[in-house]
Design a protein around this motif. Sequence first.
Motif, short mmCIF file in Angstrom:
data_model
loop_
_atom_site.label_atom_id
_atom_site.label_comp_id
_atom_site.label_asym_id
_atom_site.label_seq_id
_atom_site.Cartn_x
_atom_site.Cartn_y
_atom_site.Cartn_z
N ASP A 4 -4.16 -15.53 -2.05
CA ASP A 4 -4.04 -16.26 -0.79
C ASP A 4 -5.21 -15.93 0.14
O ASP A 4 -5.72 -16.81 0.85
CB ASP A 4 -2.72 -15.92 -0.09
CG ASP A 4 -1.52 -16.52 -0.80
OD1 ASP A 4 -1.62 -17.67 -1.26
OD2 ASP A 4 -0.48 -15.86 -0.89
N GLU A 24 -5.90 -26.16 -5.52
CA GLU A 24 -5.29 -24.86 -5.26
C GLU A 24 -4.62 -24.31 -6.51
O GLU A 24 -4.69 -23.11 -6.79
CB GLU A 24 -4.27 -24.99 -4.13
CG GLU A 24 -3.64 -23.66 -3.74
CD GLU A 24 -2.75 -23.76 -2.51
OE1 GLU A 24 -1.81 -22.94 -2.42
OE2 GLU A 24 -3.01 -24.63 -1.66
N ARG A 28 -5.72 -20.80 -8.15
CA ARG A 28 -4.74 -19.72 -8.31
C ARG A 28 -4.66 -19.26 -9.76
O ARG A 28 -4.64 -18.05 -10.04
CB ARG A 28 -3.36 -20.19 -7.84
CG ARG A 28 -3.21 -20.30 -6.34
CD ARG A 28 -1.80 -20.72 -5.94
NE ARG A 28 -1.67 -20.81 -4.49
CZ ARG A 28 -1.41 -19.77 -3.71
NH1 ARG A 28 -1.24 -18.57 -4.25
NH2 ARG A 28 -1.31 -19.92 -2.40
N GLN A 94 -4.00 -12.11 6.25
CA GLN A 94 -5.03 -13.12 6.04
C GLN A 94 -5.89 -13.35 7.26
O GLN A 94 -6.61 -14.33 7.35
CB GLN A 94 -4.45 -14.46 5.58
CG GLN A 94 -3.67 -14.37 4.28
CD GLN A 94 -3.13 -15.71 3.88
OE1 GLN A 94 -3.76 -16.73 4.08
NE2 GLN A 94 -1.96 -15.71 3.31
#
Length: 268
Positions: A4, A24, A28, A94
Amino acid sequence: MTVDEAIAIAETVLDGEGLNDVQELIFRQCWEGRCSYEEISQLSQYNDEYIKALAAKLWKQLSEAFDEKVKKNNLHSVFKRYLRRHQVTLHRTQVIGVNLSGADLSGARISFANLSESDSSTDLQGATISDYNTVSDGIIKPEKVHNQGILSSTKERIYHWNDLHFRCEEEVKIAEALDRTSVLFFPNSKARLTTPSGRQNQEPDFLIFHQGKWGILEISHPDTEKDETRDRIFASHGIFTIHYCEAHRCSQEPDHVVREFLDILSQG
């Protein structure tokens, strides 16, 4: 670094252009070491050739952004080098913190700043600091926050109407027609829901509420196909009326298209 956090950095270096759902998924899986496009394709409704082509485009974009070759099997090393070069510190929340020691920020407006003693050489004369707390719920971006799927980009033309973003003139025509009916509608808004591949974002053209019922109106262009998998997912969440209308009709008779859809929705 978590996947992430890596995605957050990737979207930042791509000038805030978020990865779509398939990009995405590819990122991932490759980050976690599952680099077979055939295996990745089995997690989506797309074939491995499409996944391979989309991945190649993503690696090319990241290569240009990072100014070095990015491949599916060197993601970790590329991102680590980027962090070292730019003195970026990642936290589990994050948040990206950049060392501003020695920077002249006079006249700047700083929101949610967390300035430790190590930043004492930073020149903040004339700067406006609106909050001294550390942000813990995501990356701060200078642009206005919204959940529309469309982001301003130089790669494609974006149409603006009433502070909303649209991909084509037909969408604007439909939005104007819906507005004239006074119904509640959400144009190009991302929805968060459960899919066979897990929690993902999905984006209908228009999500409309009328007489106690929700429905989706999609504009069909010659080069687009119905996304039946996505439609089944929305239906599983209780949105059963999903109507596709050809783009030329939306452009030539938007009011008729909207009335037709609302009739279908009310009878559904």
